[in-house]
Scaffold this motif. Structure first.
Motif, short mmCIF file in Angstrom:
data_model
loop_
_atom_site.label_atom_id
_atom_site.label_comp_id
_atom_site.label_asym_id
_atom_site.label_seq_id
_atom_site.Cartn_x
_atom_site.Cartn_y
_atom_site.Cartn_z
N VAL A 1 52.36 44.59 55.72
CA VAL A 1 51.51 44.12 54.63
C VAL A 1 52.39 43.52 53.54
CG1 VAL A 1 49.86 44.80 52.85
CG2 VAL A 1 49.74 45.83 55.13
N PRO A 2 52.16 42.26 53.15
CA PRO A 2 53.03 41.63 52.14
C PRO A 2 52.90 42.28 50.78
CG PRO A 2 51.14 40.24 52.65
CD PRO A 2 51.12 41.36 53.64
N ARG A 3 53.99 42.19 50.00
CA ARG A 3 54.00 42.76 48.66
C ARG A 3 53.04 42.03 47.74
NH1 ARG A 3 55.83 47.33 46.99
NH2 ARG A 3 56.28 46.35 44.99
N ASN A 4 52.90 40.73 47.92
CA ASN A 4 51.99 39.97 47.09
C ASN A 4 50.56 40.44 47.34
OD1 ASN A 4 50.38 38.07 45.84
ND2 ASN A 4 51.54 36.31 46.56
N PRO A 5 49.91 41.03 46.32
CA PRO A 5 48.59 41.62 46.56
C PRO A 5 47.52 40.62 46.93
CG PRO A 5 49.11 41.58 44.21
CD PRO A 5 50.35 41.17 44.93
N THR A 6 47.76 39.33 46.67
CA THR A 6 46.76 38.32 47.02
C THR A 6 47.01 37.69 48.38
OG1 THR A 6 48.02 36.56 45.94
CG2 THR A 6 46.46 37.78 44.58
N ALA A 7 48.18 37.99 48.97
CA ALA A 7 48.51 37.40 50.26
C ALA A 7 47.90 38.22 51.39
CB ALA A 7 50.03 37.33 50.43
N ALA A 8 47.35 37.55 52.36
CA ALA A 8 46.76 38.23 53.51
C ALA A 8 47.84 38.50 54.55
CB ALA A 8 45.66 37.38 54.12
N PRO A 9 47.76 39.66 55.20
CA PRO A 9 48.75 39.94 56.25
C PRO A 9 48.62 38.95 57.39
CG PRO A 9 47.50 41.92 55.62
CD PRO A 9 46.80 40.74 55.01
N THR A 10 49.74 38.63 57.98
CA THR A 10 49.74 37.81 59.20
C THR A 10 50.15 38.72 60.33
OG1 THR A 10 52.02 37.15 58.73
CG2 THR A 10 50.27 35.68 57.98
N TRP A 11 49.18 39.08 61.16
CA TRP A 11 49.41 40.11 62.17
C TRP A 11 50.14 39.52 63.38
CZ3 TRP A 11 48.99 44.31 59.75
CH2 TRP A 11 47.97 44.54 58.82
N GLN A 12 51.44 39.41 63.27
CA GLN A 12 52.25 38.91 64.37
C GLN A 12 52.73 40.11 65.20
OE1 GLN A 12 55.39 36.62 62.64
NE2 GLN A 12 54.03 34.96 61.97
N THR A 13 52.80 39.91 66.50
CA THR A 13 53.26 40.96 67.40
C THR A 13 54.41 40.44 68.26
OG1 THR A 13 51.62 40.32 69.07
CG2 THR A 13 50.99 42.05 67.50
N ASP A 14 55.21 41.37 68.76
CA ASP A 14 56.29 40.97 69.66
C ASP A 14 55.76 40.93 71.09
OD1 ASP A 14 56.08 43.59 70.46
OD2 ASP A 14 58.02 44.23 69.65
N ASP A 15 56.66 40.73 72.04
CA ASP A 15 56.23 40.57 73.43
C ASP A 15 55.66 41.85 74.02
OD1 ASP A 15 58.56 41.98 73.44
OD2 ASP A 15 59.63 40.68 74.86
N ARG A 16 55.85 42.98 73.33
CA ARG A 16 55.27 44.24 73.81
C ARG A 16 54.00 44.61 73.05
NH1 ARG A 16 60.25 48.36 73.75
NH2 ARG A 16 58.51 49.83 74.09
N GLY A 17 53.60 43.74 72.11
CA GLY A 17 52.37 43.99 71.37
C GLY A 17 52.57 44.82 70.10
N ARG A 18 53.80 45.00 69.67
CA ARG A 18 54.05 45.77 68.45
C ARG A 18 53.92 44.88 67.22
NH1 ARG A 18 59.58 48.55 70.60
NH2 ARG A 18 60.06 46.32 70.72
N GLU B 1 51.73 53.45 76.66
CA GLU B 1 52.29 52.73 75.52
C GLU B 1 51.37 51.63 75.05
OE1 GLU B 1 55.82 49.68 75.30
OE2 GLU B 1 56.62 51.74 75.14
N GLN B 2 50.78 50.89 75.99
CA GLN B 2 49.88 49.80 75.62
C GLN B 2 48.64 50.34 74.89
OE1 GLN B 2 50.43 46.46 75.72
NE2 GLN B 2 52.48 47.22 76.23
N ASN B 3 48.12 51.48 75.38
CA ASN B 3 46.96 52.09 74.70
C ASN B 3 47.30 52.46 73.26
OD1 ASN B 3 45.41 51.82 76.99
ND2 ASN B 3 45.73 53.94 77.68
#
Length: 895
Positions: A36-53, A255-257
């Motif tokens: 979650v970004p520090r800027n309170p007005t910025a929306a999170p960008t939900w990026q994941t790695d190749d394992r879904g993290r 792990e995926q679950n």
């Protein structure tokens, strides 16, 4: 002590019970904090790695995780779980034990102590803070996950809540979402608050249609008490959302679950899909709230000094001396013998004054004055806190006239040393009134307790000696002698006054002030009238390693008819062996001169006295003046043997004596003797009461301060039956002691006092002070004091070696140690001592404000002119006392 860092947000995670999901939700917090970004007005960008993290955001937190103690297979350790699903988190377990047993069993079996565990945690958090300070990341967060429930045992057998209390980290409570979880969650919250923790948020799993209603109920309850609640859930399989999914046989699928579940916990599922009791935005809002709470806490602490300077009126303080915010001690919390003080570094150029600076922090500062002499078991003591809560929950406050309550009655019987008529025995506690007092009067502080004592004593003297008791014929005969201008005559209205010692202090209410000689505390008060006569007492100190008694110089109006003299003794214990000194020439001198002084006051000056008022052994606020105990014994004896003077109904007409009947064993003689033991009583000086050293008992005694362990204000005035009888000789209300307070005998104070006095007695009889007794030679090398016996030789919590060393220091005129008190009388090059001196303040400023690490800890104390004193609790650890002695030595060397 408590930890605070501007760029490292700290949280401890407690569970309402075991198996409530602490590790799952802490892992989710770690993921969310990084994403979650520090800027309170910025929306999170939900990026994941190749394992879904979920991947960290460039504007997110750098996350640290610490588990103090973990047991079982290392492969199942919680820090590995964190690293598995939040690889960017710096996760560490401080103590890992292979045995699959309770953490406290493993830790105690390995010889770990609470102190070692706490220091290891503290050191690790400091390392995290150092990493955060050096990092390019704008901020970091550290989550400390506890084991088990709130009161899961620590290595010593205490509880985790009490183990971690000195750190006082902002708390996240994981609620119980299972059957019975409402009760366990509320109980856990109450326990944390009672232990002094600040619970900032409650997290728990959402109900997910199970029909228990925990989340719904706890959300409403939290709203009522101002506690934010987040009910969370994630995909548990298919379209179901709720508790974590069951463990799958396949590691990969498992792990995926869990990865999918964590994404659900962190992101939520939006307001359109979330159930009524579920937080739709997952942990996003929770993380942002916790960040804001940290910023608000910093801002609040940073502004407290200036806000206080602008609105509060401090006692005993010249406000013009508080020129900057840095002159104000901002106490965030206190625990044991230490304050947790907010330190604000100087603002950077161009930085707003209302902004918390980068170096701002909390630091430990020794409470060197025992918070104005009240502390005896340390701040925020768990037992005293529970006692206060126990009585608050049972009574609140109830009125006392013509009523009773169990805590007040139990305290009364304990103070008097009487057995309960029902139980035929009582809980062992310090009993200062045993053997002489028959009544206990309750009031609210030491000064008002002294007001009560003065009323009691003077009324008793008036009843016995009032000249209005003359027959009408005698009154008519002596009337001309009362006329103005008549030889040997005086005004009919004669004021009742007191006898006392110069330098005494009995409080700040008007009556108590008038019982002291004019000085810095009272002379500036227009209403003040010094109603008494005061004598300069001989004093005791240690000079150049020798115990010394100093007799005052000749002075007009004082009885001393010889030049001042100094007598040395082989050991300080010889000075306090009053019974052995009663046959000395000095004792005969004291008695002769005291009788001469009193006779002059009564016969020549025509004064009328209603009481003798003494602070036994030490004049506290008067400059920590240790009075020769033999002198105080002689003063009491002479007053009690001088009834022939006090019976004079019309001095200086000596023929006007009124015959007095023989006095019973319990009757007061001469004048009622008041002991002001507000400061000196209840083991502050090492004894239940200083009367045990003087070998006499008072007629009235006042106790406060230590009485309630520094928890709540209360005082008691103890009195002999002959004093009580003064007010109980008729059915007329006007003849009663018409004095009282709305909170007289308040049950909370009484219950705390009961616990305090019982704890003190257990320490005394349990050998808690045996090493100190042996250090000062108060007992033999194998001796101890138990049961009814009490050590009656001088001893101190401060080491004898250090005390003697201070007495030989070139910057020290003399010093003294007794009980919890250590006093240094500093030399004055210009000969100006007393309250006008700044030497003590300069030295104490050095002790308080040094930032160069030359002291093990900083020390806060109040100066008394050129007098510097430190005061321990009755249970201050040895290493703290030795550290304070070393700090004093270093400060002296820099003067």
């Amino acid at each position: 002590m408590a930890h605070l860092y501007p760029h490292l947000r700290l949280h401890q995670v407690f569970g309402a019970n075991t198996d409530v999901g602490k590790t799952i939700l802490t892992t989710a917090l770690a993921i969310a904090s990084a994403a979650v970004p520090r800027n309170p007005t910025a929306a999170p960008t939900w990026q994941t790695d190749d394992r879904g993290r979920v991947q960290p955001h460039s504007d997110g937190d750098r996350v640290h995780y610490v588990k103090p103690v973990s047991t079982g297979a290392a492969t199942d350790a919680d820090d590995l779980h964190i690293k598995r699903f939040s690889p960017s988190t710096d996760a560490k377990t401080l103590y890992q034990f292979k045995q699959a047993v309770s953490p406290h069993v493993a830790a105690s079996g390995a010889g770990l102590t609470d102190g070692e565990v706490l220091r290891r945690i503290s050191d690790h958090l400091h390392q995290c803070a150092a990493t955060a300070s050096a990092s390019a990341s704008p901020s970091s967060v550290a989550y400390l996950e506890t084991a088990g429930g709130v009161h899961s045992p620590s290595p010593s057998g205490s509880s985790t809540a009490h183990l971690l209390r000195p750190l006082r980290l902002p708390t996240i409570l994981i609620g119980d979402s299972l059957l019975g979880g409402i009760s366990t969650t509320r109980a856990a919250y109450d326990a944390l608050v009672l232990a002094g923790h600040d619970v900032q948020a409650l997290l728990l799993f959402a109900d997910a249609g199970r029909g228990l209603g925990n989340a719904e109920y706890l959300t409403k309850w939290g709203r009522d008490i101002g506690l934010p609640v987040w009910a969370l859930s994630g995909p548990s399989g298919g379209d179901l959302w709720g508790l974590p999914p069951a463990k799958h046989a396949s590691t990969a699928e498992d792990e995926q679950n869990m990865l999918a579940y964590y994404r659900g916990l962190v992101q939520g599922r939006g307001s359109e899909r979330a159930s009524a009791d579920e937080s739709p935005n997952g942990l996003v809002d929770a993380v942002r709230y916790l960040r804001k709470a940290h910023e608000d806490r910093l801002a609040d602490l940073h502004s407290m000094a200036s806000r206080t300077r602008e609105s509060c009126w401090w006692p005993f303080t010249q406000h013009t001396l508080a020129r900057t915010d840095g002159d104000v001690n901002v106490i965030d919390s206190a625990h044991g013998d230490f304050f947790s003080v907010y330190r604000s570094q100087k603002s950077k150029e161009g930085e707003g004054e209302d902004q918390a600076e980068e170096g701002s922090r909390l630091s430990a500062m020794l409470d060197g004055s025992a918070s104005w002499w009240t502390q005896c078991l340390g701040h925020a003591d768990a037992g005293l806190t529970m006692a206060a809560a126990r009585a608050a929950g049972r009574y609140g406050h109830v009125l006392f006239p013509m009523s009773t309550n169990e805590p007040a009655l139990r305290l009364t019987e304990g103070l008097l040393g009487v057995e309960s008529q029902q139980k035929k025995k009582r809980t062992a506690m310090a009993s200062p009134g045993k053997g002489w007092a028959s009544r206990v009067f309750f009031s609210d502080d030491g000064s008002t307790g002294m007001e009560v004592a003065l009323k009691m004593a003077i009324a008793s003297s008036v009843q016995r000696y009032d000249p209005r008791s003359l027959t009408s014929q005698t009154a008519e005969r002596v009337e001309p002698g009362r006329s103005a201008g008549h030889a040997g005559g005086r005004s009919r209205e004669q004021e009742w006054t007191v006898l006392g010692l110069r330098g005494s202090y009995h409080g700040d209410t008007i009556g108590a002030m008038d019982a002291c000689e004019g000085g810095i505390f009272n002379s500036a008060v227009e209403w003040y009238r010094g109603r008494g006569s005061w004598i300069e007492p001989p004093t005791v100190s240690i000079r150049d390693g020798e115990a010394t008694v100093t007799v005052p110089q000749r002075e007009e109006g004082q009885p001393w008819d010889e030049p001042g003299q100094t007598l040395t003794f082989g050991d300080i214990s010889d000075v306090y062996d009053v019974e052995a000194r009663l046959s000395s020439d000095l004792c005969a001198t004291y008695r002769r001169q005291l009788r001469k002084w009193i006779e002059d006051l009564v016969v020549v000056q025509g004064k009328k006295f209603g009481a003798l008022v003494l602070e036994p052994l030490v004049l506290g606020a008067g400059g920590m003046v240790f009075v020769d105990p033999l002198f105080q014994r002689c003063l009491v004896d002479v007053v009690r043997d001088s009834e022939d003077l006090f019976t004079l109904t019309d001095p200086p007409l000596r023929s006007a004596r009124t015959p007095q009947p023989p006095r019973g064993e319990d009757d007061w003689r001469g004048l009622p003797v008041i002991f002001d033991e507000v400061f000196t009583g209840l083991y502050r000086l090492g004894f239940t009461t200083p009367a045990s050293i003087l070998g006499i008992r008072p007629d009235v005694s006042v106790l406060a301060k230590i009485l309630t362990g520094g928890m709540v204000p209360m005082s008691v005035t103890l009195a002999r039956s002959s004093i009580f009888d003064t007010f109980s000789q008729s059915d007329k209300k006007v003849d009663a002691l018409l004095h009282g307070h709305s909170y007289t005998a308040h049950p909370i104070g009484c219950e705390v006092a009961n616990d305090t006095l019982s704890r003190i007695e257990r320490m005394r009889t349990g050998g808690a002070w045996s090493e100190e007794w042996q250090d000062w030679g108060a007992v033999s090398s194998s001796g101890s004091s138990t049961g009814e016996d009490e050590v009656n030789r001088p001893w101190s919590f401060w080491s004898k070696e250090a005390t003697l060393a201070f007495s030989r220091h070139p910057k020290v005129e003399s010093c003294m140690a007794l009980g919890t008190v250590l006093v240094l009388y500093l030399r004055e090059g210009n000969g100006r001592g007393g309250y006008s001196s700044t030497a003590g303040a300069d030295m104490l400023k050095d002790l308080r404000d040094t930032q160069d690490g030359s002291f093990e800890f900083n020390i806060h104390a109040r100066p008394l002119g050129n007098v510097v004193y430190l005061m321990s609790s009755l249970n201050t650890p040895v290493h703290v006392r030795r550290g304070a002695e070393r700090a004093l030595e270093k400060a002296l060397s820099r003067m």
